[in-house]
Design a protein around this motif. Structure first.
Motif, PDB file in Angstrom:
ATOM      1  N   MET A 261       0.855  -1.178   0.000  1.00 47.79           N
ATOM      2  CA  MET A 261       0.000   0.000   0.000  1.00 47.79           C
ATOM      3  C   MET A 261       0.894   1.231   0.000  1.00 47.79           C
ATOM      4  N   ASN A 262       0.661   2.155  -0.921  1.00 51.64           N
ATOM      5  CA  ASN A 262       1.494   3.347  -0.890  1.00 51.64           C
ATOM      6  C   ASN A 262       0.791   4.469  -0.142  1.00 51.64           C
ATOM      7  N   SER A 263       1.577   5.425   0.304  1.00 52.29           N
ATOM      8  CA  SER A 263       1.040   6.456   1.181  1.00 52.29           C
ATOM      9  C   SER A 263       0.237   7.511   0.428  1.00 52.29           C
ATOM     10  N   SER A 264       0.145   7.412  -0.904  1.00 51.86           N
ATOM     11  CA  SER A 264      -0.674   8.370  -1.640  1.00 51.86           C
ATOM     12  C   SER A 264      -2.096   7.859  -1.844  1.00 51.86           C
ATOM     13  N   THR A 265      -2.427   6.734  -1.258  1.00 48.84           N
ATOM     14  CA  THR A 265      -3.757   6.155  -1.385  1.00 48.84           C
ATOM     15  C   THR A 265      -4.803   7.073  -0.761  1.00 48.84           C
ATOM     16  N   THR A 266      -5.894   7.294  -1.482  1.00 50.44           N
ATOM     17  CA  THR A 266      -7.011   8.050  -0.924  1.00 50.44           C
ATOM     18  C   THR A 266      -8.292   7.252  -1.097  1.00 50.44           C
ATOM     19  N   VAL A 267      -9.216   7.503  -0.202  1.00 46.67           N
ATOM     20  CA  VAL A 267     -10.536   6.892  -0.245  1.00 46.67           C
ATOM     21  C   VAL A 267     -11.520   8.050  -0.175  1.00 46.67           C
ATOM     22  N   SER A 268     -12.489   8.063  -1.077  1.00 46.94           N
ATOM     23  CA  SER A 268     -13.458   9.158  -1.042  1.00 46.94           C
ATOM     24  C   SER A 268     -14.868   8.630  -1.271  1.00 46.94           C
ATOM     25  N   ALA A 269     -15.837   9.434  -0.871  1.00 45.04           N
ATOM     26  CA  ALA A 269     -17.242   9.074  -1.039  1.00 45.04           C
ATOM     27  C   ALA A 269     -18.080  10.340  -0.919  1.00 45.04           C
ATOM     28  N   GLU A 270     -19.278  10.263  -1.468  1.00 42.14           N
ATOM     29  CA  GLU A 270     -20.259  11.320  -1.246  1.00 42.14           C
ATOM     30  C   GLU A 270     -21.345  10.755  -0.356  1.00 42.14           C
ATOM     31  N   LEU A 271     -21.855  11.602   0.508  1.00 41.62           N
ATOM     32  CA  LEU A 271     -22.826  11.158   1.502  1.00 41.62           C
ATOM     33  C   LEU A 271     -23.961  12.172   1.557  1.00 41.62           C
ATOM     34  N   GLY A 272     -25.184  11.697   1.448  1.00 39.70           N
ATOM     35  CA  GLY A 272     -26.341  12.578   1.610  1.00 39.70           C
ATOM     36  C   GLY A 272     -26.667  12.696   3.088  1.00 39.70           C
ATOM     37  N   LEU A 273     -26.607  13.904   3.617  1.00 32.87           N
ATOM     38  CA  LEU A 273     -26.890  14.158   5.029  1.00 32.87           C
ATOM     39  C   LEU A 273     -28.182  14.950   5.156  1.00 32.87           C
ATOM     40  N   ARG A 274     -28.666  15.022   6.389  1.00 28.31           N
ATOM     41  CA  ARG A 274     -29.788  15.902   6.699  1.00 28.31           C
ATOM     42  C   ARG A 274     -29.348  16.842   7.806  1.00 28.31           C
ATOM     43  N   LEU A 275     -29.480  18.147   7.561  1.00 36.49           N
ATOM     44  CA  LEU A 275     -29.222  19.156   8.578  1.00 36.49           C
ATOM     45  C   LEU A 275     -30.504  19.324   9.370  1.00 36.49           C
ATOM     46  N   VAL A 276     -30.422  19.148  10.689  1.00 37.13           N
ATOM     47  CA  VAL A 276     -31.599  19.298  11.546  1.00 37.13           C
ATOM     48  C   VAL A 276     -31.690  20.763  11.956  1.00 37.13           C
TER      49      VAL A 276
ATOM     50  N   PRO B  64     -17.381  28.769  16.856  1.00 37.79           N
ATOM     51  CA  PRO B  64     -17.744  30.124  17.281  1.00 37.79           C
ATOM     52  C   PRO B  64     -18.862  30.731  16.420  1.00 37.79           C
ATOM     53  N   PHE B  65     -19.074  30.180  15.224  1.00 38.33           N
ATOM     54  CA  PHE B  65     -20.091  30.704  14.311  1.00 38.33           C
ATOM     55  C   PHE B  65     -21.452  30.062  14.517  1.00 38.33           C
ATOM     56  N   GLY B  66     -21.530  29.022  15.334  1.00 40.01           N
ATOM     57  CA  GLY B  66     -22.806  28.370  15.584  1.00 40.01           C
ATOM     58  C   GLY B  66     -22.668  26.868  15.715  1.00 40.01           C
ATOM     59  N   ASP B  67     -23.809  26.238  15.917  1.00 35.96           N
ATOM     60  CA  ASP B  67     -23.868  24.791  16.097  1.00 35.96           C
ATOM     61  C   ASP B  67     -24.695  24.180  14.976  1.00 35.96           C
ATOM     62  N   ALA B  68     -24.391  22.926  14.652  1.00 32.01           N
ATOM     63  CA  ALA B  68     -25.154  22.220  13.627  1.00 32.01           C
ATOM     64  C   ALA B  68     -25.280  20.759  14.031  1.00 32.01           C
ATOM     65  N   LEU B  69     -26.453  20.197  13.759  1.00 26.88           N
ATOM     66  CA  LEU B  69     -26.692  18.777  13.988  1.00 26.88           C
ATOM     67  C   LEU B  69     -27.042  18.153  12.649  1.00 26.88           C
ATOM     68  N   PHE B  70     -26.307  17.090  12.297  1.00 23.71           N
ATOM     69  CA  PHE B  70     -26.540  16.379  11.051  1.00 23.71           C
ATOM     70  C   PHE B  70     -26.962  14.962  11.350  1.00 23.71           C
ATOM     71  N   GLU B  71     -27.830  14.424  10.501  1.00 25.79           N
ATOM     72  CA  GLU B  71     -28.175  13.018  10.522  1.00 25.79           C
ATOM     73  C   GLU B  71     -27.541  12.396   9.289  1.00 25.79           C
ATOM     74  N   ALA B  72     -26.702  11.400   9.523  1.00 23.77           N
ATOM     75  CA  ALA B  72     -25.979  10.743   8.426  1.00 23.77           C
ATOM     76  C   ALA B  72     -26.464   9.307   8.302  1.00 23.77           C
ATOM     77  N   PRO B  73     -26.628   8.824   7.076  1.00 25.15           N
ATOM     78  CA  PRO B  73     -27.020   7.421   6.892  1.00 25.15           C
ATOM     79  C   PRO B  73     -25.852   6.512   7.283  1.00 25.15           C
ATOM     80  N   LEU B  74     -26.123   5.607   8.187  1.00 25.58           N
ATOM     81  CA  LEU B  74     -25.068   4.773   8.764  1.00 25.58           C
ATOM     82  C   LEU B  74     -24.414   3.832   7.754  1.00 25.58           C
ATOM     83  N   SER B  75     -25.199   3.174   6.920  1.00 26.60           N
ATOM     84  CA  SER B  75     -24.628   2.161   6.023  1.00 26.60           C
ATOM     85  C   SER B  75     -23.544   2.713   5.091  1.00 26.60           C
ATOM     86  N   PRO B  76     -23.788   3.805   4.337  1.00 28.43           N
ATOM     87  CA  PRO B  76     -22.725   4.300   3.460  1.00 28.43           C
ATOM     88  C   PRO B  76     -21.532   4.867   4.230  1.00 28.43           C
TER      89      PRO B  76
END
Length: 138
Positions: free
Chosen positions: A1-16, A92-104
């Motif tokens: 495994m080389n150190s330039s390996t990256t893993v990426s994904a897109e995730l649909g979240l919900r901002l509460v 300092p700019f505020g708080d946010a709560l997200f709901e993320a789908p667990l499986s992905p």
């Protein structure tokens, strides 16, 4: 495994939002083997530049099972939904709560552990380069 390996994904979240309704949004997840303890999450809100947060990989992993974190980031499984993970962010700019789908999210984390197994993170860090960066960047 080389150190330039990256893993990426897109995730649909919900901002509460305050009245408990949710607003859908997209987040990009990225993990790089040369920064093996961190996961970058970019939140895309409208046409603005994405807001990026950096999470400890272990924090997201443990948060799948139980409430973890303190301060700026907390992660915990939803009590009434087996396939949702709560992610609370505070700045300092505020708080946010997200709901993320667990499986992905769990699938993404699994791929990061395939790239860099738990306990082997130090094998992917160039300590000399990191020290040089710390010593000479100021």
């Amino acid at each position: 495994m080389n150190s330039s390996t990256t893993v990426s994904a897109e995730l649909g979240l919900r901002l509460v939002v305050p009245d408990r309704t949710t607003v859908p949004l997209l987040a990009g997840l990225e993990y790089a083997a040369d920064d093996p303890y961190a996961i970058r999450m970019a939140f895309y809100v409208g046409d603005d530049e994405p807001v990026e947060w950096i999470f400890a990989r272990e924090l997201l992993t443990v948060g799948i099972v139980r409430r973890v974190g303190d301060g700026d980031v907390e992660v915990w499984p939803a009590e009434d939904d087996d396939d949702t993970l709560n992610i609370a962010l505070s700045s300092p700019f505020g708080d946010a709560l997200f709901e993320a789908p667990l499986s992905p999210l769990a699938e993404f984390l699994h791929r990061t552990y395939q790239a860099v197994p738990a306990g082997q993170e130090t094998e992917f860090i160039d300590i000399d380069a990191e020290l040089e960066h710390l010593l000479w960047s100021s």
